[in-house]
Design a protein around this motif. Structure first.
Motif, PDB file in Angstrom:
ATOM      1  N   THR A 187      28.125  51.128  33.417  1.00 19.44           N
ATOM      2  CA  THR A 187      29.114  52.194  33.481  1.00 19.44           C
ATOM      3  C   THR A 187      28.526  53.496  32.970  1.00 19.44           C
ATOM      4  OG1 THR A 187      31.336  52.885  32.776  1.00 19.44           O
ATOM      5  CG2 THR A 187      30.049  51.625  31.196  1.00 19.44           C
ATOM      6  N   TRP A 188      29.024  54.592  33.493  1.00 22.06           N
ATOM      7  CA  TRP A 188      28.608  55.909  33.007  1.00 22.06           C
ATOM      8  C   TRP A 188      29.728  56.913  33.201  1.00 22.06           C
ATOM      9  CZ3 TRP A 188      28.989  59.401  36.914  1.00 22.06           C
ATOM     10  CH2 TRP A 188      28.707  58.997  38.219  1.00 22.06           C
ATOM     11  N   SER A 189      29.641  58.000  32.455  1.00 23.90           N
ATOM     12  CA  SER A 189      30.564  59.126  32.606  1.00 23.90           C
ATOM     13  C   SER A 189      29.781  60.422  32.579  1.00 23.90           C
ATOM     14  CB  SER A 189      31.604  59.169  31.478  1.00 23.90           C
ATOM     15  OG  SER A 189      32.531  58.115  31.567  1.00 23.90           O
ATOM     16  N   THR A 246      32.098  62.608  23.773  1.00 25.55           N
ATOM     17  CA  THR A 246      32.276  61.162  23.736  1.00 25.55           C
ATOM     18  C   THR A 246      31.602  60.611  22.493  1.00 25.55           C
ATOM     19  OG1 THR A 246      32.177  59.132  25.068  1.00 25.55           O
ATOM     20  CG2 THR A 246      30.217  60.552  25.087  1.00 25.55           C
ATOM     21  N   PRO A 300      34.515  52.153  29.014  1.00 24.74           N
ATOM     22  CA  PRO A 300      35.821  52.730  29.367  1.00 24.74           C
ATOM     23  C   PRO A 300      36.713  51.690  30.049  1.00 24.74           C
ATOM     24  CG  PRO A 300      33.974  54.012  30.275  1.00 24.74           C
ATOM     25  CD  PRO A 300      33.435  52.697  29.836  1.00 24.74           C
ATOM     26  N   ASN A 353      36.187  53.524  23.834  1.00 23.77           N
ATOM     27  CA  ASN A 353      35.461  54.639  24.437  1.00 23.77           C
ATOM     28  C   ASN A 353      36.003  55.968  23.930  1.00 23.77           C
ATOM     29  OD1 ASN A 353      35.574  56.725  26.978  1.00 23.77           O
ATOM     30  ND2 ASN A 353      33.624  55.648  26.861  1.00 23.77           N
ATOM     31  N   ASN A 371      35.615  59.150  25.172  1.00 17.44           N
ATOM     32  CA  ASN A 371      35.666  60.291  26.087  1.00 17.44           C
ATOM     33  C   ASN A 371      36.880  61.177  25.815  1.00 17.44           C
ATOM     34  OD1 ASN A 371      33.480  59.133  27.338  1.00 17.44           O
ATOM     35  ND2 ASN A 371      34.430  58.961  29.355  1.00 17.44           N
ATOM     36  N   SER A 391      36.480  63.638  33.096  1.00 14.00           N
ATOM     37  CA  SER A 391      35.209  63.003  33.444  1.00 14.00           C
ATOM     38  C   SER A 391      35.224  62.403  34.837  1.00 14.00           C
ATOM     39  CB  SER A 391      34.854  61.893  32.442  1.00 14.00           C
ATOM     40  OG  SER A 391      35.524  60.682  32.763  1.00 14.00           O
ATOM     41  N   THR A 424      33.856  59.053  36.002  1.00 14.98           N
ATOM     42  CA  THR A 424      33.445  57.807  35.353  1.00 14.98           C
ATOM     43  C   THR A 424      33.210  56.732  36.404  1.00 14.98           C
ATOM     44  OG1 THR A 424      34.552  58.255  33.248  1.00 14.98           O
ATOM     45  CG2 THR A 424      34.197  55.952  33.809  1.00 14.98           C
TER      46      THR A 424
END
Length: 619
Positions: free
Chosen positions: A347-349, A356, A363, A373, A375, A379, A381
Motif C-alpha cells: 500500500t502507498w499514499s 502521515t 490504511p 494510519n 494520514n 490523498s 491511496t
C-alpha cells in the motif's frame, strides 16, 4: 427527460417565442469565454441583459415546463517523545523535547507556567508536571525549549532520558492559574472510551498516527508553520527536527524534478524520510533503491523511490513551503503482480495538505478495521492484495476514522498499470484525482468530490508492505514530479434563497481543469423531485429578483446558456458538464447559478436561487 429538454428548443411562457437551451458544453464554455465582463451598475446590468431573448423568469420557466415540472499567543510548536538518539542504543530517548513559541506581538511572562505530561501507560506515574522557573520572558517570535540534557539548545532541562511516554500520551501547557493555554494528544488511535484524561485536552482527533525518530533521520511533530493553530491534529506535520528554530520552510513551493541529475542509490536532498530517505534510482538496475527491473518512465532516465528494503513502512515529506490550493503531478509505476500470497499486501499514499505517521500504518479506506494510519489532508491511496489493486481518492481531514472515500479506480493489468500519469489536485474544498492521460491536462480516468476542510499542509508519500520476498516489492516509484499552486479557482458570492427543503447550495463536482470529463455542477437543498435550471454565464452581477421570486433570490450572472435537470428524492442534483481540452480557455472565468423550482413557495415565480459560483479554468 424528453428530447426538447435535452437540446434544441424548449417552449417559453409566450407561445410566440422559442428559447434555445444550449447543451453543448464545449460551445457553451467557448461562448462564455468570448463574452465581455458584465457591467457592475444595476442600470447597465439591465442593458447588458437586453441581448438575452427574454427575462430570466421566461428562460427558467421554459426549462421548467420543458421538464414537466490561524496563529496567536504561546503555543506548543514542536515536540519529540520517542527517539533512537544519535550514538545511543535503540530507544535511548535522550533527545526528547517540547518547544514553545510566542506567536503574539508582545512579550509573554511564562514564569510559573507548567508543562503537564499525561502518560496513561505509566500506571506508577500517569501524570508529570514540569514547572517553568521565575523571570522567564518569551519575546515575540521567540522559542523556549524544554527537554533532555543532551538536547541541543535546551533552555530548561527536564531530566536525562525517557521524559515522555513512547506511546499514547498528551502534553498540556497551563498558565499560573492552571488555565489551559495549549495542548496536544498524540497516538490518539490507541485511545479508548475509558481514557477520560484526553477529553479536556484533545483537539479534533488529535495526532492519530504513531511516531519514532531514529538516528540520521531525526524527525519531530511540528506545526506546519510557527504558531499555526486551527485546533485539530491537522496542525501537525512530520518534519526534520528544527529545535529552537523556525518550522517555516521558505523554499518556493513550485517543484519540478525529473531526477536525472542525481546519482542512483543516493539520497535526494529535497526529501526527508522517516527510516530511509528517498533515493534516486535507475529503473533498469536492481539494488537497495530498486528491488526489481522495470522499464523507464515516459520521461526516461532516473526515477525516485520511497522504500525501506528491510521491510515494513516508510514515510517521505517534500521539503517545500506548504500549500493549500495545489497540484501534485507525476509518472508513477503500478505493478499488479507483486503480491505473492494470501494476507499479503502492498500500500502507498501520495498526500497533500497534510502529513502521515513515521511507520505509515496500513490504511483502511473501507473502515474494515480501526486503522492506526496517520494520514491527514487529501490523498491518493493505493492498496494491492490478492484480490486486486485499487486506487482511492480520500479526504482524511484531520486523521482518524472519519475519513471519506471520494472515489476509486480499479487498476487492471494491461489496461491502466505500468507507468501512468497521476494528478492530485485540491482547489478550495474540491479535490480531484486523475490517472492516465497527458501531463498538464485534465484527461484520463477521473474521480473527485468535496472535502470537509481545506488547510495548509505538506506533500507526503508513505509506503508499506507485508510481502515475501522483498525482491517482489514495487515501492512508490515516481518520475517527472511537478508540484505547484493550483491555477484553478472556485469562489462564491452573494446569498442564497430557501426552498421547502433547505437553502439552495451550488458546488462544482471537481476542480475546473480543462479536459476533465468528470466536471459538473452539483446542487443541494433543492425542492425534492422537481425541476432545476443551471445558468452558465459570463461575469458577476447582483440584481435582486424578489418579491416576484422568493426572498433572497438575486441574479448573479448574465445567463448565456441554460442546462435543465431534475432533483432527486433528497433534493440533490448533479449536472455533468465535461470540460473541453481547449487550451485557449486556460484562465477563462465561468460563472454559475442554480435555480430550484418549488411550487410550494407562494410567490409569482417559485424559483429559488443559489449563490453565484465563479470558476477559473486551468490546465
Amino acid at each position: 427527460m424528453g428530447p426538447e429538454a435535452r437540446g434544441g428548443l424548449a417552449r417559453s411562457t409566450s407561445s410566440s417565442n422559442l428559447v434555445p437551451l444550449q447543451t453543448s458544453a464545449d460551445q457553451a464554455f467557448t461562448t462564455c469565454h468570448l463574452a465581455s465582463e458584465a457591467p457592475t451598475s444595476p442600470s447597465s446590468q439591465r442593458k447588458w441583459l437586453m441581448p438575452v431573448p427574454h427575462s430570466l423568469a421566461a428562460l427558467c420557466c421554459s426549462a421548467v415546463f420543458a421538464l414537466s415540472a490561524g496563529a496567536q499567543g504561546v503555543v506548543i510548536n514542536e515536540f519529540s517523545y520517542n527517539d533512537n538518539a544519535v550514538g545511543a542504543p535503540s530507544y535511548a530517548d535522550e533527545q526528547e523535547f517540547v518547544e514553545l513559541y510566542n506567536a503574539g506581538k508582545s512579550p509573554v511572562d511564562i514564569s510559573g507556567w507548567a508543562l503537564v505530561h499525561n502518560d496513561p501507560k505509566n500506571t506508577a506515574k500517569p501524570k508529570t508536571t514540569f514547572k517553568i522557573p521565575a523571570k522567564t520572558i518569551l519575546a515575540p517570535n521567540a522559542f523556549y525549549v524544554m527537554g533532555g540534557a543532551k538536547v541541543t539548545g535546551v533552555n530548561l532541562v527536564l531530566g536525562q532520558t525517557d521524559l515522555f511516554g513512547n506511546s499514547q500520551g498528551g502534553l498540556s501547557l497551563v498558565d499560573k492559574s492552571q488555565k489551559l493555554v495549549d495542548s496536544v494528544v498524540y497516538e490518539a488511535n490507541k485511545l479508548s472510551s475509558t481514557d477520560t484524561w484526553a477529553k479536556p485536552i484533545i483537539n479534533g482527533d488529535g495526532i492519530w498516527g504513531n511516531y519514532q525518530s531514529i538516528t540520521h533521520h531525526v524527525s519531530s511533530w511540528s506545526r506546519v508553520q510557527d504558531g499555526y493553530k486551527n485546533g485539530t491534529g491537522r496542525d501537525w506535520v512530520l518534519r526534520p527536527q528544527s529545535i529552537g528554530k523556525t518550522n517555516n520552510i521558505t523554499t518556493v513551493p513550485v517543484y519540478f524534478d525529473n531526477f536525472d541529475k542525481g546519482v542512483p542509490s543516493t539520497r535526494h536532498p529535497g526529501w526527508h524520510g522517516s527510516f530511509v530517505h528517498p533515493q534516486y534510482a535507475n529503473p533498469a538496475v536492481v539494488n537497495a533503491a530498486n528491488p526489481n527491473k522495470i522499464p523507464p518512465s515516459p520521461q526516461g532516465g532516473n526515477c525516485l523511490t520511497i522504500w525501506d528494503p528491510t521491510g515494513g513502512g516508510n514515510t517521505a515529506v517534500l521539503l517545500r513551503r506548504p500549500l493549500q490550493n495545489m497540484v501534485f503531478e507525476a509518472y508513477i509505476y503500478l505493478d499488479t503482480t507483486t503480491i505473492q500470497g494470501k494476507n499479503f499486501y502492498e500500500t502507498w499514499s501520495i498526500g497533500v495538505q497534510g502529513s502521515t505517521d513515521t511507520y505509515f500504518n496500513l490504511p483502511s479506506p473501507d473502515k474494515a478495521f480501526k486503522s492506526a494510519n496517520g494520514n491527514t489532508g487529501v490523498s491518493a491511496t493505493c492498496i494491492s492484495t490478492t484480490k486486486g489493486m485499487t486506487l482511492y481518492l480520500i479526504d482524511h481531514n484531520d486523521g482518524g476514522v472519519d475519513c471519506k472515500v471520494l472515489g476509486k479506480i480499479a487498476i487492471t493489468k494491461g489496461k491502466n498499470d505500468g507507468w501512468q500519469r497521476i494528478r492530485l489536485e485540491v482547489t478550495g474544498q474540491h479535490a480531484g484525482l486523475w490517472l492516465g492521460g497527458t501531463m498538464g491536462q485534465g484527461n484520463g480516468e477521473f474521480v473527485g468530490g468535496t472535502i470537509k476542510t481545506s488547510a495548509l499542509g505538506d506533500v507526503y508519500i508513505g509506503y508499506r508492505e507485508y510481502n515475501t520476498p522483498n525482491s517482489k516489492d514495487r515501492p512508490v516509484t515516481i518520475d517527472d514530479v511537478r508540484v505547484r499552486p493550483s491555477a484553478a479557482a472556485i469562489s462564491y458570492y452573494g446569498s442564497a434563497a430557501k426552498t421547502s427543503n433547505g437553502t439552495v447550495m451550488i458546488s462544482p463536482a471537481a476542480p475546473p481543469i480543462l479536459g476533465t470529463n468528470g466536471f459538473g455542477i452539483m446542487g443541494f437543498g433543492l425542492a425534492k423531485s422537481n425541476a432545476v435550471v443551471l445558468s452558465l454565464g459570463a461575469g458577476r452581477m447582483n440584481i435582486p429578483l424578489a418579491p416576484v421570486f422568493p426572498a433572497g433570490t438575486s441574479l448573479y450572472t448574465n445567463p448565456i446558456h441554460l442546462f435543465p435537470g431534475v432533483s432527486n428524492a433528497m433534493g440533490e442534483v448533479s449536472i455533468p458538464l465535461p470540460l473541453p481540452s481547449n487550451t485557449t480557455l486556460n484562465g477563462a472565468k465561468v460563472n454559475w447559478q442554480l435555480f430550484s423550482f418549488d411550487p410550494s413557495l407562494k410567490v409569482g415565480m417559485p424559483l429559488a436561487g443559489s449563490q453565484g459560483c465563479e470558476t477559473l479554468l486551468s490546465r
